[in-house]
Scaffold this motif. Structure first.
Motif, PDB file in Angstrom:
ATOM      1  N   VAL A 157       0.823  -1.201   0.000  1.00  0.00           N
ATOM      2  CA  VAL A 157       0.000   0.000   0.000  1.00  0.00           C
ATOM      3  C   VAL A 157       0.864   1.260   0.000  1.00  0.00           C
ATOM      4  CG1 VAL A 157      -1.617   1.347   1.413  1.00  0.00           C
ATOM      5  CG2 VAL A 157      -1.985  -1.100   1.081  1.00  0.00           C
ATOM      6  N   ALA A 158       2.014   1.206   0.646  1.00  0.00           N
ATOM      7  CA  ALA A 158       2.838   2.409   0.817  1.00  0.00           C
ATOM      8  C   ALA A 158       3.630   2.790  -0.433  1.00  0.00           C
ATOM      9  CB  ALA A 158       3.809   2.200   1.983  1.00  0.00           C
ATOM     10  N   ALA A 159       3.815   1.854  -1.367  1.00  0.00           N
ATOM     11  CA  ALA A 159       4.714   2.087  -2.497  1.00  0.00           C
ATOM     12  C   ALA A 159       4.417   3.362  -3.286  1.00  0.00           C
ATOM     13  CB  ALA A 159       4.713   0.864  -3.419  1.00  0.00           C
ATOM     14  N   PRO A 160       3.177   3.605  -3.719  1.00  0.00           N
ATOM     15  CA  PRO A 160       2.944   4.832  -4.494  1.00  0.00           C
ATOM     16  C   PRO A 160       3.312   6.102  -3.741  1.00  0.00           C
ATOM     17  CG  PRO A 160       1.100   3.316  -4.752  1.00  0.00           C
ATOM     18  CD  PRO A 160       1.962   2.763  -3.654  1.00  0.00           C
ATOM     19  N   SER A 161       3.002   6.170  -2.451  1.00  0.00           N
ATOM     20  CA  SER A 161       3.334   7.359  -1.653  1.00  0.00           C
ATOM     21  C   SER A 161       4.842   7.521  -1.524  1.00  0.00           C
ATOM     22  CB  SER A 161       2.708   7.245  -0.257  1.00  0.00           C
ATOM     23  OG  SER A 161       1.304   7.146  -0.330  1.00  0.00           O
ATOM     24  N   ILE A 162       5.550   6.414  -1.331  1.00  0.00           N
ATOM     25  CA  ILE A 162       7.007   6.475  -1.199  1.00  0.00           C
ATOM     26  C   ILE A 162       7.641   6.963  -2.486  1.00  0.00           C
ATOM     27  CG2 ILE A 162       9.083   5.058  -0.911  1.00  0.00           C
ATOM     28  CD1 ILE A 162       7.430   3.256   0.965  1.00  0.00           C
ATOM     29  N   VAL A 163       7.222   6.379  -3.613  1.00  0.00           N
ATOM     30  CA  VAL A 163       7.797   6.745  -4.912  1.00  0.00           C
ATOM     31  C   VAL A 163       7.540   8.215  -5.222  1.00  0.00           C
ATOM     32  CG1 VAL A 163       7.579   6.374  -7.399  1.00  0.00           C
ATOM     33  CG2 VAL A 163       7.739   4.416  -5.858  1.00  0.00           C
ATOM     34  N   ALA A 164       6.324   8.695  -4.935  1.00  0.00           N
ATOM     35  CA  ALA A 164       6.003  10.097  -5.206  1.00  0.00           C
ATOM     36  C   ALA A 164       6.836  11.035  -4.337  1.00  0.00           C
ATOM     37  CB  ALA A 164       4.516  10.335  -4.960  1.00  0.00           C
ATOM     38  N   ASP A 165       7.014  10.689  -3.071  1.00  0.00           N
ATOM     39  CA  ASP A 165       7.742  11.568  -2.161  1.00  0.00           C
ATOM     40  C   ASP A 165       9.235  11.618  -2.479  1.00  0.00           C
ATOM     41  OD1 ASP A 165       7.957  13.210   0.294  1.00  0.00           O
ATOM     42  OD2 ASP A 165       9.083  11.494   1.063  1.00  0.00           O
ATOM     43  N   LEU A 166       9.824  10.481  -2.857  1.00  0.00           N
ATOM     44  CA  LEU A 166      11.262  10.435  -3.137  1.00  0.00           C
ATOM     45  C   LEU A 166      11.600  10.771  -4.591  1.00  0.00           C
ATOM     46  CD1 LEU A 166      12.360   7.257  -1.112  1.00  0.00           C
ATOM     47  CD2 LEU A 166      12.496   9.663  -0.435  1.00  0.00           C
ATOM     48  N   GLY A 167      10.576  10.973  -5.409  1.00  0.00           N
ATOM     49  CA  GLY A 167      10.827  11.285  -6.809  1.00  0.00           C
ATOM     50  C   GLY A 167      11.491  10.145  -7.554  1.00  0.00           C
ATOM     51  N   ALA A 168      11.130   8.925  -7.220  1.00  0.00           N
ATOM     52  CA  ALA A 168      11.757   7.739  -7.809  1.00  0.00           C
ATOM     53  C   ALA A 168      10.973   7.267  -9.026  1.00  0.00           C
ATOM     54  CB  ALA A 168      11.824   6.625  -6.770  1.00  0.00           C
ATOM     55  N   ASP A 169      11.612   6.402  -9.843  1.00  0.00           N
ATOM     56  CA  ASP A 169      10.900   5.826 -10.979  1.00  0.00           C
ATOM     57  C   ASP A 169      10.208   4.539 -10.536  1.00  0.00           C
ATOM     58  OD1 ASP A 169      12.714   3.589 -11.153  1.00  0.00           O
ATOM     59  OD2 ASP A 169      14.136   4.889 -12.201  1.00  0.00           O
ATOM     60  N   GLU A 170       9.441   3.942 -11.465  1.00  0.00           N
ATOM     61  CA  GLU A 170       8.576   2.820 -11.113  1.00  0.00           C
ATOM     62  C   GLU A 170       9.342   1.566 -10.701  1.00  0.00           C
ATOM     63  OE1 GLU A 170       7.769   0.770 -15.471  1.00  0.00           O
ATOM     64  OE2 GLU A 170       6.365   2.268 -14.716  1.00  0.00           O
ATOM     65  N   SER A 171      10.615   1.443 -11.086  1.00  0.00           N
ATOM     66  CA  SER A 171      11.367   0.245 -10.708  1.00  0.00           C
ATOM     67  C   SER A 171      11.518   0.133  -9.193  1.00  0.00           C
ATOM     68  CB  SER A 171      12.753   0.249 -11.360  1.00  0.00           C
ATOM     69  OG  SER A 171      13.550   1.310 -10.871  1.00  0.00           O
ATOM     70  N   VAL A 172      11.480   1.283  -8.496  1.00  0.00           N
ATOM     71  CA  VAL A 172      11.600   1.263  -7.039  1.00  0.00           C
ATOM     72  C   VAL A 172      10.418   0.531  -6.421  1.00  0.00           C
ATOM     73  CG1 VAL A 172      11.652   2.708  -4.968  1.00  0.00           C
ATOM     74  CG2 VAL A 172      13.006   3.348  -6.968  1.00  0.00           C
ATOM     75  N   ILE A 173       9.226   0.642  -7.035  1.00  0.00           N
ATOM     76  CA  ILE A 173       8.051  -0.051  -6.523  1.00  0.00           C
ATOM     77  C   ILE A 173       8.334  -1.544  -6.438  1.00  0.00           C
ATOM     78  CG2 ILE A 173       5.668  -0.711  -7.057  1.00  0.00           C
ATOM     79  CD1 ILE A 173       5.221   2.047  -8.181  1.00  0.00           C
ATOM     80  N   LYS A 174       8.974  -2.085  -7.459  1.00  0.00           N
ATOM     81  CA  LYS A 174       9.240  -3.524  -7.495  1.00  0.00           C
ATOM     82  C   LYS A 174      10.278  -3.928  -6.455  1.00  0.00           C
ATOM     83  CE  LYS A 174       8.751  -2.779 -12.417  1.00  0.00           C
ATOM     84  NZ  LYS A 174       9.442  -2.761 -13.714  1.00  0.00           N
ATOM     85  N   TRP A 175      11.257  -3.050  -6.220  1.00  0.00           N
ATOM     86  CA  TRP A 175      12.339  -3.397  -5.303  1.00  0.00           C
ATOM     87  C   TRP A 175      11.955  -3.246  -3.837  1.00  0.00           C
ATOM     88  CZ3 TRP A 175      16.268  -6.304  -6.146  1.00  0.00           C
ATOM     89  CH2 TRP A 175      16.866  -6.363  -7.410  1.00  0.00           C
ATOM     90  N   LEU A 176      10.930  -2.449  -3.532  1.00  0.00           N
ATOM     91  CA  LEU A 176      10.572  -2.225  -2.129  1.00  0.00           C
ATOM     92  C   LEU A 176      10.228  -3.527  -1.419  1.00  0.00           C
ATOM     93  CD1 LEU A 176       8.434   1.034  -2.339  1.00  0.00           C
ATOM     94  CD2 LEU A 176      10.666   0.761  -1.256  1.00  0.00           C
ATOM     95  N   GLY A 177       9.466  -4.386  -2.081  1.00  0.00           N
ATOM     96  CA  GLY A 177       9.146  -5.684  -1.502  1.00  0.00           C
ATOM     97  C   GLY A 177      10.187  -6.730  -1.824  1.00  0.00           C
TER      98      GLY A 177
END
Length: 472
Positions: free
Chosen positions: A41-61
């Motif tokens: 659930v947290a991934a979209p908020s984290i990516v938006a706040d850190l200005g990261a690209d979508e690959s970070v979503i996959k690596w978080l878990g």
């Protein structure tokens, strides 16, 4: 859960000591299971706040599950050799410190590094709890503890997304997503104090042999494959992605060669020769990978496609939680009687849930209603709850008693690795298709998951006909 061999000289605990130890172990497992899913659930908020690209979503878990899963068996061996209590305390302290680092991360790289550190210390922490319980609990108390463990683990599995959504929307002290990691300072700090005071000593076994080189090969192989999948789906299947996959495959072949020749393999060779156990490994890998990816995709679809808030997303997963709890109860009651037929029942319920979700998304699209989502996720959770216990208990049906600890630990490691692979691979597919439309992306992903579940059904006849009552 990972269980290692016990020692005859371990002390037997009083009733008070049993329950205090159980609380400590449950807190450790709660932290592990919550952190393995909280980024859904947290991934979209984290990516938006850190200005990261979508690959970070996959690596978080994936970063957490990969580090934890690839080192879990090694962590159990280290506890055997050097002492499970001390290893538990080191793992807990390191996990809390890594959580603090994740909570104050100022860049995607720092956050991913902290997630890896959480997984590494989790691999030291998680195996010790069950091993200490098995070594020190009287038999009747151990059976009661197992009765408490199963439903609680089901709750913890889905507590991550629920807690994550509530914490993010609460925006405590203006910290946005950071409390999803910083809360471990409270949970872990309390658990650490209790562990120092109440966790019993189990004599170490210095003669235990540890295959460090084999463990390193496994970590490199898994990282190569996972990095290649994420890199390829994010930036195209160029030279780097293909080379990473090739290196991962070659190193994994080296790991297999090593395990076939070393006198102290991470997994006893007799287990790999056991057809029923190997089939259980395969089915477990596919089911956990598919479920982990499915949960990530549903969370992303609700937030990116349907504009749900984190809290709305987490509350929408309550039927899933209820389904897992109900499925776990069904499995506990019927596993010995039905054995592998119960696995078929669980896979059938998951197929029904994914199929209903596909129908509802195809018909309703972005107008998907809460009751449609509730029905589909309830069936998914029911099937998952049945499968989570029944697959492993059935896989152990033909395993000799003296190998049960190694077998159980290996199954738990496969579960964690599958979580990492599933969250990375399935979300890669979804995010690659997302520019063409969120409904189309989630529909294709669901079709692929249906195919995976059908493949699992084809492997089920290879499982043992009988099952054990508990995974010990």
């Amino acid at each position: 859960m990972t269980s290692t061999a016990t020692t005859a000289t371990a002390p037997s605990l009083s009733t008070k000591g049993v329950w205090l130890t159980l609380i400590v172990v449950l807190l450790a497992d709660a932290m592990d299971l919550i952190d393995s899913t909280i980024t859904n659930v947290a991934a979209p908020s984290i990516v938006a706040d850190l200005g990261a690209d979508e690959s970070v979503i996959k690596w978080l878990g994936a970063a957490y599950a990969l580090a934890l899963g690839s080192l879990l068996v090694l962590g159990g061996r280290i506890g055997d050799k050097f002492g499970q209590r001390g290893t538990f305390l080191i793992g807990m302290a390191g996990f809390v410190a890594a959580s603090a680092a994740a909570g104050v991360a100022v860049s995607p790289e720092m956050l991913i590094g902290a997630r890896v550190a959480q997984g590494v210390f989790g691999a030291f922490l998680i195996p010790q709890g069950m091993a200490i319980m098995t070594a020190t609990f009287p038999k009747p108390a151990l059976q009661k503890a197992f009765g408490v463990f199963a439903p609680m683990l089901g709750v913890f599995t889905v507590a991550g997304p629920l807690l994550g959504g509530l914490l993010i929307d609460a925006n405590l002290f203006g910290l946005e997503w950071r409390p999803v990691f910083l809360i471990n300072l409270l949970l872990g700090g309390f658990a650490l104090v209790m562990a120092v005071k109440f966790l019993p000593h189990v004599p170490p076994r210095p003669a235990t042999r540890i295959d460090v080189f084999g463990s390193v090969l496994l970590v490199v192989a898994l990282f190569g494959v996972l990095f290649g999948l994420i890199q390829g789906s994010s930036d195209g299947w160029g030279a780097l992605a293909i080379a990473s996959l090739a290196v991962g495959a070659i190193v994994f072949a080296g790991f297999v060669w090593r395990q076939a020749r070393t006198p102290d393999p991470l997994l006893p060779r007799t287990l790999l020769a056991n057809r029923g156990f190997t089939a259980g490994l395969i089915v477990g890998l596919l089911v956990f990978a598919g479920f982990s990816g499915l949960m990530y995709v549903i969370s992303l679809f609700l937030q990116l496609g349907l504009d749900y808030s984190p809290t709305q997303t987490s509350l929408s997963l309550i039927p899933l939680t209820l389904g897992i709890m109900g499925g776990s109860g069904i499995a506990a009651a019927l596993i010995v009687k039905l054995a592998r037929r119960l696995v078929v029942l669980g896979l059938g319920a998951m197929l029904a849930g994914v199929g209903l979700m596909l129908v509802f998304v195809t018909v309703a699209g972005s107008d998907l209603t809460w009751w449609q989502l509730a029905i589909a996720t309830l069936f998914m959770g029911l099937g998952a709850g049945i499968c989570f216990s029944s697959i492993f208990n059935t896989a152990l049906g033909d395993v000799d008693a003296h190998e049960a600890g190694s077998a159980s630990g290996s199954l738990s490691a496969v579960q964690q690795v599958a979580n990492g692979i599933g969250s990375a691979l399935v979300t890669s597919i979804f995010l690659t298709l997302l520019p063409g439309g969120d409904v189309g992306a989630v529909s294709v992903t669901l079709v692929m998951l249906l195919a995976l579940l059908v493949a699992c059904l084809l492997v089920v006849p290879l499982l043992p006909r009988t099952a054990v009552a508990e995974v010990e």
